[in-house]
Design a protein around this motif. Structure first.
Motif, PDB file in Angstrom:
ATOM      1  N   THR A 158      28.555  15.078 -56.918  1.00 51.71           N
ATOM      2  CA  THR A 158      29.974  15.351 -56.710  1.00 51.71           C
ATOM      3  C   THR A 158      30.762  14.165 -57.276  1.00 51.71           C
ATOM      4  OG1 THR A 158      29.874  14.273 -54.548  1.00 51.71           O
ATOM      5  CG2 THR A 158      29.545  16.663 -54.596  1.00 51.71           C
ATOM      6  N   PRO A 159      31.980  14.391 -57.764  1.00 50.39           N
ATOM      7  CA  PRO A 159      32.721  13.272 -58.373  1.00 50.39           C
ATOM      8  C   PRO A 159      33.271  12.255 -57.364  1.00 50.39           C
ATOM      9  CG  PRO A 159      33.922  15.371 -58.617  1.00 50.39           C
ATOM     10  CD  PRO A 159      32.654  15.682 -57.890  1.00 50.39           C
TER      11      PRO A 159
ATOM     12  N   TYR B  76      40.110   5.899 -53.148  1.00 50.39           N
ATOM     13  CA  TYR B  76      39.178   6.744 -53.908  1.00 50.39           C
ATOM     14  C   TYR B  76      38.485   7.695 -52.944  1.00 50.39           C
ATOM     15  CZ  TYR B  76      39.594   3.193 -57.593  1.00 50.39           C
ATOM     16  OH  TYR B  76      40.061   2.328 -58.555  1.00 50.39           O
ATOM     17  N   LEU B  77      38.156   8.876 -53.423  1.00 48.14           N
ATOM     18  CA  LEU B  77      37.455   9.859 -52.587  1.00 48.14           C
ATOM     19  C   LEU B  77      36.092  10.192 -53.178  1.00 48.14           C
ATOM     20  CD1 LEU B  77      40.327  12.525 -52.247  1.00 48.14           C
ATOM     21  CD2 LEU B  77      39.894  10.570 -50.723  1.00 48.14           C
TER      22      LEU B  77
ATOM     23  N   ASN C 117      30.863  19.800 -52.832  1.00 49.50           N
ATOM     24  CA  ASN C 117      29.456  20.166 -52.669  1.00 49.50           C
ATOM     25  C   ASN C 117      29.412  21.663 -52.322  1.00 49.50           C
ATOM     26  OD1 ASN C 117      26.684  19.410 -52.446  1.00 49.50           O
ATOM     27  ND2 ASN C 117      26.852  19.221 -50.225  1.00 49.50           N
ATOM     28  N   HIS C 118      28.403  22.384 -52.802  1.00 50.95           N
ATOM     29  CA  HIS C 118      28.336  23.823 -52.525  1.00 50.95           C
ATOM     30  C   HIS C 118      28.490  24.103 -51.032  1.00 50.95           C
ATOM     31  CE1 HIS C 118      27.378  27.973 -52.509  1.00 50.95           C
ATOM     32  NE2 HIS C 118      26.170  27.829 -51.988  1.00 50.95           N
TER      33      HIS C 118
ATOM     34  N   VAL D 293      24.546  10.649 -51.099  1.00 48.40           N
ATOM     35  CA  VAL D 293      26.004  10.503 -51.215  1.00 48.40           C
ATOM     36  C   VAL D 293      26.370   9.048 -51.521  1.00 48.40           C
ATOM     37  CG1 VAL D 293      28.193  10.703 -49.948  1.00 48.40           C
ATOM     38  CG2 VAL D 293      26.425  12.453 -49.658  1.00 48.40           C
ATOM     39  N   GLY D 294      25.791   8.122 -50.772  1.00 48.24           N
ATOM     40  CA  GLY D 294      26.085   6.704 -50.972  1.00 48.24           C
ATOM     41  C   GLY D 294      25.514   6.174 -52.284  1.00 48.24           C
ATOM     42  N   GLU D 295      24.322   6.642 -52.625  1.00 47.70           N
ATOM     43  CA  GLU D 295      23.695   6.181 -53.869  1.00 47.70           C
ATOM     44  C   GLU D 295      24.525   6.619 -55.083  1.00 47.70           C
ATOM     45  OE1 GLU D 295      19.806   7.844 -53.317  1.00 47.70           O
ATOM     46  OE2 GLU D 295      19.108   6.124 -52.137  1.00 47.70           O
TER      47      GLU D 295
END
Ligand SMILES: *Cc1c(COP(=O)(O)O)cnc(C)c1O
Length: 404
Positions: A63-64, A80-81, A87-88, A214-216
């Motif tokens: 995800t961006p 920033y988000l 995500n699906h 997500v964090g990586e």
């Protein structure tokens, strides 16, 4: 960081004094089997490469990371988000549900079982079960079935079997009990899948590991975009799965401040909020030790948040540990601030956030005002389409946002 993830949790599922497996002996045996299978299967080449394919082609990962240019210009600091709303299925929950159901499949299970409160976990589970072709039983209190009709329909359309629970208060607690009972009737061929980094070991570890992506991703993306790390990272905390996922990417960067945002609801009095870490005390609930909101007799205290995904009396044990270590600071945002942030992000960036995620956005807005040269990365854990009827009915369609 490799040593952190090796040491936490330990073999018994403890993060310092928190976590563990406070369940009856028969359940303990099953939890140990799941832990053993997880350690074996999750390291296999087949599992890793299949999960990677799923994330890319089914979920749409990575995800961006998005820079909120309008909001940042207005406030001073840069926001920033991490777009988990893209995500699906519209939230971060599918990250761990795909992993959990895939684990069930690799373990040879014939059915997956879960409970759901507001229905978000149920929908993510139904999605994952459809993907893997496994039958899925979702236990849901009768009160919630009536309240969360669209999510009941989603689960049914996805092929899940929604089982109304009529015991007691007919809400989440009774649904958890019913799901565990069903699982214990046939632990050989069924698998229980939890909705956050909570419950007995090994669930807080398994869910954390599946959310780590997500964090990586976010750390690498942020570096790529800006050439530096964010000054701060924040996420809303209900059970704590979206927060731990993002924090995992930055635990080894002491210069990055981490903030977990708890729901302050209507205020600081018992029953008005669900801020377990801010107002709770260590105690055992639902099979693990962590900060909990309990009455003097040990029963769970009533909790409130405008975000149904955040109103939980406890919090994942790893958060309790990271707080005691001073690595993560836990702060709060109340209902009003969350709703204002919901409108601010909708109006200024064209992104309607989930009310849960709006708590994290509210903190980021506060941070950006205080730190005009700083940057903060927010986990936008989900999209707000599910919340628009509720918001419109209780708060209108945005006059407060234009006033801010
Ligand atoms: C369920 C949910 C949450 C809360 O769960 P955590 O385990 O604390 O992440 C937050 N945001 C969204 C969008 C959710 O659906």
């Amino acid at each position: 960081m490799s040593t952190y993830f090796k040491n936490y949790p330990n073999n018994e599922g403890f993060f310092g004094p928190y976590g563990g497996m406070y369940v009856p002996d028969n359940l303990k045996i099953e939890m140990r089997k799941i832990a053993e299978a997880y350690h074996r299967i999750s390291k296999s080449h087949d599992f890793i490469s299949e999960l990677r394919q799923i994330r890319k082609h089914f979920q749409g990962r990575p995800t961006p990371v998005y820079y909120c240019h309008n909001l940042s210009e207005k406030l001073g600091g840069r926001i920033y988000l991490k777009r988990e709303d893209l995500n699906h299925s519209g939230a971060h929950k599918l990250n761990h549900c795909m992993g959990e159901v895939m684990l069930a499949k690799y373990m040879g299970k014939k059915k997956v079982i879960a409970e759901t409160g507001a229905g978000q976990h149920g929908v993510a589970m139904a999605t994952a079960a459809a993907y893997f072709g496994l039958p899925c039983d979702i236990y849901m209190g009768e009160v919630d079935v009536a309240k969360q009709h669209p999510n009941v329909l989603r689960m049914q359309i996805l092929g899940a079997n929604v089982i109304p629970v009529s015991a007691g208060q007919k809400t989440l607690k009774e649904a958890v009990d019913a799901a565990f009972e069903a699982y214990l009737r046939d632990p050989e061929s069924t698998m229980y899948c939890i909705g956050s980094v909570v419950g007995p070991h090994p669930f807080p570890m398994i869910v954390r590991d599946f959310q780590k992506v997500v964090g990586e991703e976010a750390r690498a993306q942020f570096l790529d975009m800006t050439g530096e790390l964010p000054d701060a990272v924040c996420a809303c905390v209900g059970g704590g799965s979206n927060a731990i996922g993002l924090f995992c990417g930055f635990l080894d960067d002491p210069e990055v401040s981490l903030y977990g945002v708890e729901p302050l609801g209507r205020g600081k009095q018992p029953g008005e909020h669900a801020a377990s870490m801010t107002f709770g005390k260590p105690g055992i609930l639902h099979g693990f030790n962590s900060y909990t909101l309990q009455n003097a007799d040990g029963s769970p205290m009533p909790v409130h948040s405008v975000a149904s995904g955040l109103d939980y009396q406890s919090v994942g044990p790893e958060h309790a540990w990271l707080r005691d270590q001073g690595r993560v600071a836990y702060v709060t945002a109340d209902d009003r601030e969350a709703i204002d942030a919901f409108f601010a992000l909708s109006r200024h960036e064209g992104i309607i956030p989930a009310i849960e995620s709006s708590h994290a956005v509210a903190y980021a807005i506060r941070y950006a005002q205080k730190h005009p040269h700083g940057s903060i990365l927010v986990n936008l854990s989900g999209r707000g389409d599910k919340d628009i009827d509720y918001v419109a009915e209780h708060f209108g369609t945005g006059s407060t946002a234009s006033a801010r």
